[in-house]
Design a protein around this motif. Structure first.
Motif, PDB file in Angstrom:
ATOM      1  N   GLU A  27       0.812  -1.225   0.000  1.00 24.70           N
ATOM      2  CA  GLU A  27       0.000   0.000   0.000  1.00 24.70           C
ATOM      3  C   GLU A  27       0.843   1.273   0.000  1.00 24.70           C
ATOM      4  N   ASP A  28       1.698   1.405  -0.981  1.00 22.18           N
ATOM      5  CA  ASP A  28       2.524   2.600  -1.185  1.00 22.18           C
ATOM      6  C   ASP A  28       3.582   2.798  -0.104  1.00 22.18           C
ATOM      7  N   GLU A 101       6.022   4.117   6.159  1.00 21.91           N
ATOM      8  CA  GLU A 101       4.582   4.115   5.950  1.00 21.91           C
ATOM      9  C   GLU A 101       4.252   4.820   4.638  1.00 21.91           C
ATOM     10  N   ALA A 102       3.020   4.646   4.180  1.00 20.44           N
ATOM     11  CA  ALA A 102       2.581   5.360   2.977  1.00 20.44           C
ATOM     12  C   ALA A 102       2.674   6.862   3.171  1.00 20.44           C
ATOM     13  N   SER A 103       2.564   7.315   4.435  1.00 23.82           N
ATOM     14  CA  SER A 103       2.637   8.744   4.740  1.00 23.82           C
ATOM     15  C   SER A 103       4.072   9.250   4.798  1.00 23.82           C
ATOM     16  N   TYR A 241      -3.446  11.396   6.510  1.00 27.59           N
ATOM     17  CA  TYR A 241      -2.299  11.078   5.670  1.00 27.59           C
ATOM     18  C   TYR A 241      -2.398   9.669   5.085  1.00 27.59           C
ATOM     19  N   CYS A 242      -3.544   9.369   4.492  1.00 23.75           N
ATOM     20  CA  CYS A 242      -3.744   8.059   3.893  1.00 23.75           C
ATOM     21  C   CYS A 242      -4.715   8.210   2.714  1.00 23.75           C
ATOM     22  N   LYS A 243      -4.857   7.137   1.958  1.00 23.59           N
ATOM     23  CA  LYS A 243      -5.702   7.174   0.760  1.00 23.59           C
ATOM     24  C   LYS A 243      -7.142   7.539   1.105  1.00 23.59           C
ATOM     25  N   SER A 266      -5.053  15.157  12.625  1.00 19.67           N
ATOM     26  CA  SER A 266      -4.507  13.823  12.859  1.00 19.67           C
ATOM     27  C   SER A 266      -3.869  13.864  14.240  1.00 19.67           C
TER      28      SER A 266
END
Length: 532
Positions: A27-28, A101-103, A241-243, A266
């Motif tokens: 996931e990115d 992380e993706a973020s 900070y996610c999809k 957040s």
């Protein structure tokens, strides 16, 4: 040759350790866990489950080659997601950043002390997360995987050159991993948040890439502060900070004409709004605010550091807003502060700095969470106890546990003072511990507050995607239907003209505690009838 390398197989990470650290694309991001040779996967804890992240690679470490460089791979006891303080002289111990992380938050290799299972740790995790028996477990008893340099290498690097030291032993940046698409390697995700006060106080405009700058001059010329009760949209969704928060909801939410202020929320120390949200807000002539929050076990020490020099902290925060192009802050102290007066002085300084650096339209809004004794406590209204905080800034965002009688008491307290539009009565759309119900029925509280000429702060309206039918439509790939259902949801919140049921994910009519219903002296049912 370097003693560390990444490949499809791995030898034991450390003598006596049962597992090998591995990382896999997911996931990115690049998630961290234990090497599973049977699956050729990195078994990692993710989203509460054990997940096999592939493609993956495992860490191979050549101890004899490392010894020639004066380096050891070692386990260092750790706690709370904290990283060891770096020293300025040798020997130096450096935690190994393995994934992200993706973020964009870095993930460090760790080993659970009880099971010997490799996992991941980071300040935002607060411990070691690893895969165990099909689920994600969080351990508070773990050790960090670190490289210890006993002496300076032949290259003559200083002990503070941690990135270069790790590259010497083959443990360079995870953003250079061969698992990433070639076009993304070496391009670290631009982090839009600040993790702690120390990082905040060392911030410099030169830290911000030119691609992240945003020109808000046109918005500032055109924006006019509305002279009416306002609706604040506090976007707390899936941790931010996610999809889900920054792509799905961005595409679905289209009720801009119903809101007056947007807050990106957040649980990072400073939640800088993603550029896409700043742009969308400004194109809809809506101020976009960041959130500063302290909470948890380390919040009190963070508050002390921030408030030690309030003028300096305020100036840095204002300049961060001006650099990124957003319009102010929601301030949320949910840990003990040095004193109530210190908070008041800080709010006054931040409000002044924002007006000077951003412009007169800027906003600083304080969340109702601090008592006169500097402890955490909620008035759930404007009272004599928190009035000095409102007077120091632009608005007060109340806690959510208010009732019909609370509004009447607040009006009595204000008397002839023109403060109502600066008091944002908080409405939690998830209805946690409130006298009103979750989902669309939270609109009863919103409409009541607005009818008394107060402003409202709508917290977590992403409920429509997380729990409502708009989310069901999006999962089926029907974006237009999701947008329509979310618009109906907002219309119901503010106008009450559309009835919406919750999906199977949650119920808008789940009963609340009886004592909370009794706490409403006028009763929510009668309030609903009065404003429908």
């Amino acid at each position: 040759a370097a003693p560390g390398s990444w490949g499809p197989t791995g030898r034991p990470l450390l003598q006596g350790a049962a597992t090998v650290v591995a990382r896999g694309a997911l996931e990115d991001g690049l998630q961290v866990g234990a090497w599973d040779p049977a699956r050729c996967a990195a078994m990692t804890g993710f989203g509460g489950r054990a997940v096999a992240a592939t493609p993956c690679e495992a860490l191979d470490w050549d101890a004899s080659l490392a010894a020639a460089l004066g380096a050891d791979l070692m386990l260092v006891p750790a706690a709370g997601g904290k990283l060891p303080a770096l020293t300025r002289s040798y020997p130096v111990i450096i935690p190994v950043p393995v994934g992200f992380e993706a973020s964009g938050e870095l993930l460090y290799a760790a080993v659970d002390n009880d099971t010997g299972t490799a996992g991941k740790t980071a300040p935002h995790l607060g411990g070691c997360n690893f895969a165990d028996s099909g689920r994600e477990r969080a351990s508070s008893s773990y050790s960090l995987v670190c490289v210890r340099f006993n002496r300076a290498p032949a290259q003559g690097l200083a002990a503070t050159d941690t990135k270069d030291l790790l590259e010497i032993v083959g443990l360079g940046s995870p953003f250079d991993s061969a698992l990433l698409p070639a076009g993304k390697r070496g391009k670290q995700y631009v982090r839009r948040f600040i993790p702690d006060v120390s990082t905040l106080l060392s911030w410099s405009p030169s830290d911000v890439p030119e691609s992240e700058l945003y020109d808000s001059s046109e918005f500032r010329r055109e924006y006019v502060v509305p002279d009416k009760p306002r609706v604040l949209h506090c976007h707390d969704m899936m941790g931010g900070y996610c999809k889900g928060a920054d792509e799905d909801y961005l595409a679905v939410f289209d009720s801009w004409f119903r809101i007056d202020i947007f807050v990106y929320f957040s649980h990072r120390r400073v939640s800088i709004p993603p550029k896409v949200w700043i742009d969308k807000c400004h194109r809809n002539l809506t101020p976009c605010l960041a959130t500063f929050i302290t909470e948890g076990s380390d919040g009190s020490s963070e508050n002390e550091l921030l408030l030690r020099d309030p003028a300096r902290s305020a100036n840095i925060l204002a300049n961060i807003a001006a650099t990124y192009g957003f319009d102010g802050y929601l301030i949320n102290f949910e840990s003990k502060v040095p004193s109530f007066e210190a908070v008041r002085v800080f709010l006054e300084a931040l409000t002044r700095c924002c007006k000077e650096v951003i412009g007169p339209h800027s906003l600083v809004i304080q969340y109702d969470s601090i008592t006169r004794h500097g402890t955490v406590g909620y008035e759930n209204s404007l009272t004599a106890a928190n009035l000095p905080l409102l007077e120091a800034c632009d608005g007060l965002f109340t806690n959510y546990w208010w009732t019909t009688s609370t509004l009447m008491q607040c009006k009595t307290f204000m008397g002839s003072r023109d403060l109502a539009s600066r008091v944002f009565f908080g409405v939690d759309v998830f209805g946690r511990g409130t006298a009103y119900r979750q989902g669309a029925e939270a609109g009863n509280a919103i409409k009541l507050a607005l009818s008394e000429e107060f402003s409202v702060a709508v917290f977590a309206p992403g409920w429509s995607l997380e729990k409502g039918h708009a989310g069901d439509a999006l999962k089926k790939g029907d974006l237009e239907l999701a947008k329509s259902l979310d618009s109906d949801f907002w219309r119901n919140l503010l106008d009450g003209s559309v009835e919406i049921e919750a999906s199977d994910n949650g119920s808008a009519s789940d009963p609340v505690e009886d004592d909370l219903l009794k706490a409403c002296s006028c009763g929510w049912e009668s309030s609903k009838a009065a404003i429908s």
